[in-house]
Write a protein that holds these residues in place. Sequence first.
Motif, PDB file in Angstrom:
ATOM      1  N   GLY A 140      16.591  66.800  21.549  1.00 57.35           N
ATOM      2  CA  GLY A 140      17.285  67.179  22.794  1.00 57.35           C
ATOM      3  C   GLY A 140      16.221  68.177  23.425  1.00 57.35           C
ATOM      4  N   ASP A 141      16.930  69.146  24.016  1.00 56.90           N
ATOM      5  CA  ASP A 141      16.350  70.477  24.598  1.00 56.90           C
ATOM      6  C   ASP A 141      16.130  71.484  23.483  1.00 56.90           C
ATOM      7  OD1 ASP A 141      18.894  71.404  24.442  1.00 56.90           O
ATOM      8  OD2 ASP A 141      19.019  72.080  26.462  1.00 56.90           O
ATOM      9  N   LEU A 142      16.217  71.377  22.211  1.00 56.55           N
ATOM     10  CA  LEU A 142      16.022  72.498  21.141  1.00 56.55           C
ATOM     11  C   LEU A 142      14.859  72.080  20.295  1.00 56.55           C
ATOM     12  CD1 LEU A 142      20.071  72.490  19.893  1.00 56.55           C
ATOM     13  CD2 LEU A 142      18.660  74.065  21.355  1.00 56.55           C
ATOM     14  N   LEU A 149      10.780  80.050  11.507  1.00 56.45           N
ATOM     15  CA  LEU A 149      12.369  80.079  11.540  1.00 56.45           C
ATOM     16  C   LEU A 149      13.088  80.667  12.895  1.00 56.45           C
ATOM     17  CD1 LEU A 149      13.239  82.171   8.181  1.00 56.45           C
ATOM     18  CD2 LEU A 149      12.836  79.380   8.796  1.00 56.45           C
ATOM     19  N   CYS A 150      12.449  80.013  14.010  1.00 58.36           N
ATOM     20  CA  CYS A 150      12.976  80.156  15.247  1.00 58.36           C
ATOM     21  C   CYS A 150      13.294  79.029  15.895  1.00 58.36           C
ATOM     22  CB  CYS A 150      12.151  81.233  16.075  1.00 58.36           C
ATOM     23  SG  CYS A 150      10.348  80.389  16.430  1.00 58.36           S
ATOM     24  N   VAL A 151      13.899  78.925  17.126  1.00 62.98           N
ATOM     25  CA  VAL A 151      14.279  77.896  18.007  1.00 62.98           C
ATOM     26  C   VAL A 151      14.403  78.265  19.331  1.00 62.98           C
ATOM     27  CG1 VAL A 151      16.885  78.461  17.606  1.00 62.98           C
ATOM     28  CG2 VAL A 151      15.997  76.023  18.148  1.00 62.98           C
ATOM     29  N   SER A 152      14.064  77.317  20.195  1.00 59.56           N
ATOM     30  CA  SER A 152      14.083  77.518  21.658  1.00 59.56           C
ATOM     31  C   SER A 152      14.905  76.464  22.049  1.00 59.56           C
ATOM     32  CB  SER A 152      12.566  77.637  22.122  1.00 59.56           C
ATOM     33  OG  SER A 152      11.933  76.354  21.964  1.00 59.56           O
ATOM     34  N   ARG A 153      15.593  76.959  23.214  1.00 60.59           N
ATOM     35  CA  ARG A 153      16.436  75.970  24.200  1.00 60.59           C
ATOM     36  C   ARG A 153      16.056  75.951  25.528  1.00 60.59           C
ATOM     37  NH1 ARG A 153      22.592  77.151  25.324  1.00 60.59           N
ATOM     38  NH2 ARG A 153      22.954  75.547  26.716  1.00 60.59           N
ATOM     39  N   ALA A 154      15.587  74.625  25.745  1.00 57.43           N
ATOM     40  CA  ALA A 154      14.840  74.312  27.194  1.00 57.43           C
ATOM     41  C   ALA A 154      13.785  75.320  27.452  1.00 57.43           C
ATOM     42  CB  ALA A 154      15.792  74.696  28.251  1.00 57.43           C
ATOM     43  N   GLY A 155      13.098  75.663  26.416  1.00 55.13           N
ATOM     44  CA  GLY A 155      11.700  76.493  26.426  1.00 55.13           C
ATOM     45  C   GLY A 155      12.115  77.897  26.428  1.00 55.13           C
ATOM     46  N   LEU A 211      23.442  77.811  21.001  1.00 56.72           N
ATOM     47  CA  LEU A 211      22.498  76.552  21.252  1.00 56.72           C
ATOM     48  C   LEU A 211      23.070  75.568  22.144  1.00 56.72           C
ATOM     49  CD1 LEU A 211      21.368  76.034  17.344  1.00 56.72           C
ATOM     50  CD2 LEU A 211      20.462  77.274  19.024  1.00 56.72           C
ATOM     51  N   GLY A 212      24.210  75.964  22.558  1.00 53.04           N
ATOM     52  CA  GLY A 212      24.918  74.988  23.466  1.00 53.04           C
ATOM     53  C   GLY A 212      25.510  73.528  22.874  1.00 53.04           C
ATOM     54  N   LEU A 213      26.097  73.858  21.666  1.00 54.15           N
ATOM     55  CA  LEU A 213      26.365  72.530  21.151  1.00 54.15           C
ATOM     56  C   LEU A 213      27.731  72.011  21.555  1.00 54.15           C
ATOM     57  CD1 LEU A 213      25.447  73.894  17.318  1.00 54.15           C
ATOM     58  CD2 LEU A 213      24.024  72.382  19.155  1.00 54.15           C
ATOM     59  N   SER A 214      27.818  71.638  22.864  1.00 53.37           N
ATOM     60  CA  SER A 214      28.869  71.007  23.568  1.00 53.37           C
ATOM     61  C   SER A 214      28.520  69.798  23.937  1.00 53.37           C
ATOM     62  CB  SER A 214      29.508  72.208  24.545  1.00 53.37           C
ATOM     63  OG  SER A 214      28.569  72.532  25.456  1.00 53.37           O
ATOM     64  N   PRO A 215      29.636  68.947  24.389  1.00 53.20           N
ATOM     65  CA  PRO A 215      29.330  67.606  25.053  1.00 53.20           C
ATOM     66  C   PRO A 215      28.493  67.748  26.544  1.00 53.20           C
ATOM     67  CG  PRO A 215      31.836  67.910  24.279  1.00 53.20           C
ATOM     68  CD  PRO A 215      31.126  69.163  24.000  1.00 53.20           C
ATOM     69  N   GLU A 216      28.948  68.786  27.205  1.00 55.65           N
ATOM     70  CA  GLU A 216      27.820  68.876  28.488  1.00 55.65           C
ATOM     71  C   GLU A 216      26.563  69.049  28.025  1.00 55.65           C
ATOM     72  OE1 GLU A 216      30.044  73.121  28.023  1.00 55.65           O
ATOM     73  OE2 GLU A 216      30.512  70.977  27.689  1.00 55.65           O
ATOM     74  N   HIS A 217      26.023  69.547  26.946  1.00 52.28           N
ATOM     75  CA  HIS A 217      24.816  69.463  26.584  1.00 52.28           C
ATOM     76  C   HIS A 217      24.260  68.516  25.654  1.00 52.28           C
ATOM     77  CE1 HIS A 217      25.721  73.771  27.880  1.00 52.28           C
ATOM     78  NE2 HIS A 217      24.615  73.545  28.331  1.00 52.28           N
TER      79      HIS A 217
END
Length: 240
Positions: A140-142, A149-155, A211-217
């Motif tokens: 998705g956006d992740l 060892l890093c993660v970005s969300r929507a950039g 990380l926004g781990l919810s249904p809206e995301h």
Amino acid sequence: MRVAILDDETAELQRLEQTLQSMDESQRAPWLTHCFCRGEEMLRRLKRERYDLLILDWQVPDISGLQILKWSREHLEDSPPVIMITSRDSEQDVVRALNAGADDYICKPFRPHELRARILAVMRRRGGVRPAEAERSQFGDLLFDDAELCVSRAGQPVTLTEREYRIARYLFNNLGRPLSREYFYERFWPHEEVHSSRPLDTHIYRLRNKLGLSPEHGWQLLTIYGYGYRLERVGDEQAH
């Protein structure tokens, strides 16, 4: 390193377990062995748990090692490497097991030093076939970067501890699969660190928010009462 071993002979199981636990893997997590004397019991666990290596005896009374091998290749999306250890030593049997997907084949009685060397060779081969781009994975956006060892969300970069990153990575690697608390603690907590369900629950809570781990995301991180967690992808119609 989580290893599942199938053998209906108790003495052989103990010998295999001792050989695995004596392996020196100082740069990584310790070798954690899970022993099964019945194929049916192992199959139930494979449906719920993730292992890094399977060591299978061919001749087991109920579900044979060969049947377990075939099932793992057909049903597990990220099927672990498999080593067959059996008294069946004919060329026909060796070819049959390799054609079914075995990574190696060892005849009983096995020699501990040879077994250790073959296991390491199999794991190196499995690690070496992954393309370099696999170090970065998009969900998705992740965007996960295993090298850093890093993660970005929507950039935008998301601040995670190393443990949080590894937990999140395994959740996404096992989308839709239930993962037990036992699995997480074996994987990500040192043996000497006393734990209960609380530290893991705290990490899960933080990951949900960061990380926004919810249904809206587009995601749903479910708590399985008395067992663990499962991360699911929510349908596009629910995601923004």
